[in-house]
Motif scaffolding. Sequence first.
Motif, PDB file in Angstrom:
ATOM      1  N   TRP A  16       4.605   1.771   1.249  1.00  0.00           N
ATOM      2  CA  TRP A  16       4.067   1.446   2.449  1.00  0.00           C
ATOM      3  C   TRP A  16       3.960  -0.162   2.048  1.00  0.00           C
ATOM      4  N   GLY A  17       3.948  -0.489   0.963  1.00  0.00           N
ATOM      5  CA  GLY A  17       3.851  -1.887   0.516  1.00  0.00           C
ATOM      6  C   GLY A  17       5.266  -2.482   1.032  1.00  0.00           C
ATOM      7  N   GLY A  18       6.334  -1.847   0.735  1.00  0.00           N
ATOM      8  CA  GLY A  18       7.617  -2.401   1.125  1.00  0.00           C
ATOM      9  C   GLY A  18       7.818  -2.520   2.835  1.00  0.00           C
ATOM     10  N   VAL A  72      -0.629  -9.024   5.050  1.00  0.00           N
ATOM     11  CA  VAL A  72      -0.208  -9.698   3.922  1.00  0.00           C
ATOM     12  C   VAL A  72      -0.991  -9.349   2.730  1.00  0.00           C
ATOM     13  N   VAL A  73      -2.236  -9.140   2.841  1.00  0.00           N
ATOM     14  CA  VAL A  73      -2.931  -8.506   1.689  1.00  0.00           C
ATOM     15  C   VAL A  73      -2.632  -7.213   1.290  1.00  0.00           C
ATOM     16  N   SER A  74      -2.351  -6.413   2.172  1.00  0.00           N
ATOM     17  CA  SER A  74      -2.169  -5.056   1.935  1.00  0.00           C
ATOM     18  C   SER A  74      -0.751  -4.902   1.270  1.00  0.00           C
ATOM     19  N   ALA A  75       0.196  -5.799   1.626  1.00  0.00           N
ATOM     20  CA  ALA A  75       1.691  -5.792   1.286  1.00  0.00           C
ATOM     21  C   ALA A  75       1.425  -5.741  -0.332  1.00  0.00           C
ATOM     22  N   PHE A  76       0.730  -6.944  -0.666  1.00  0.00           N
ATOM     23  CA  PHE A  76       0.597  -7.164  -2.291  1.00  0.00           C
ATOM     24  C   PHE A  76      -0.309  -6.047  -2.889  1.00  0.00           C
ATOM     25  N   LEU A  77      -1.303  -5.606  -2.311  1.00  0.00           N
ATOM     26  CA  LEU A  77      -2.307  -4.542  -3.061  1.00  0.00           C
ATOM     27  C   LEU A  77      -1.278  -3.322  -3.122  1.00  0.00           C
ATOM     28  N   PHE A  78      -0.627  -2.907  -2.185  1.00  0.00           N
ATOM     29  CA  PHE A  78       0.118  -1.603  -2.314  1.00  0.00           C
ATOM     30  C   PHE A  78       1.382  -1.908  -3.255  1.00  0.00           C
ATOM     31  N   LEU A  79       1.996  -2.989  -3.560  1.00  0.00           N
ATOM     32  CA  LEU A  79       3.283  -3.225  -4.304  1.00  0.00           C
ATOM     33  C   LEU A  79       2.646  -3.534  -5.688  1.00  0.00           C
ATOM     34  N   PHE A  80       1.280  -4.036  -5.839  1.00  0.00           N
ATOM     35  CA  PHE A  80       1.053  -4.164  -7.150  1.00  0.00           C
ATOM     36  C   PHE A  80       0.021  -2.913  -7.519  1.00  0.00           C
TER      37      PHE A  80
END
Length: 145
Positions: A16-18, A72-80
């Motif tokens: 999902w982050g990707g 934008v925030v969720s991309a980072f939260l999911f990837l991290f």
Amino acid sequence: MFFFRKLNRTRIWQFWGGLDALYLLWYVSSSTRLGKVPFWDDLAVATEVLKEHGTAALVMVMINWGLQLSIVVSAFLFLFQRKEAKWLGLAQIPLRLVFVVPSFSVLLIGAYFFPGYNPLMMLGVIVLSEIIKGWSLCAIRNDPR
């Protein structure tokens, strides 16, 4: 059961982050390809719309901008792999449906390359993708980290 054992939180969240990162990349590249400054030119257009349509339009634009920022925030939260990603991802679902911004961002890219698609079918696929996202965020087992 084998399928469910292979799907753990880490893999689902990377997926999902990707897709959120892919959406942002697509948005920026599409704006740039059209000779626009991403986000900035959209703000200028929104300002003009607001002058003509008033308060209701202002509310919709602000909610849409909130959704864009949350992607934008969720991309980072999911990837991290942050635990807040689950709640932000779930909170985005209704807004993604209202503004037709699918979590499965490949749908937008497909719509660009196949402009003759059936809009009702696309809407159905978007709804299905949001159901799958909600299910995957709630039902997949958590890693013991």
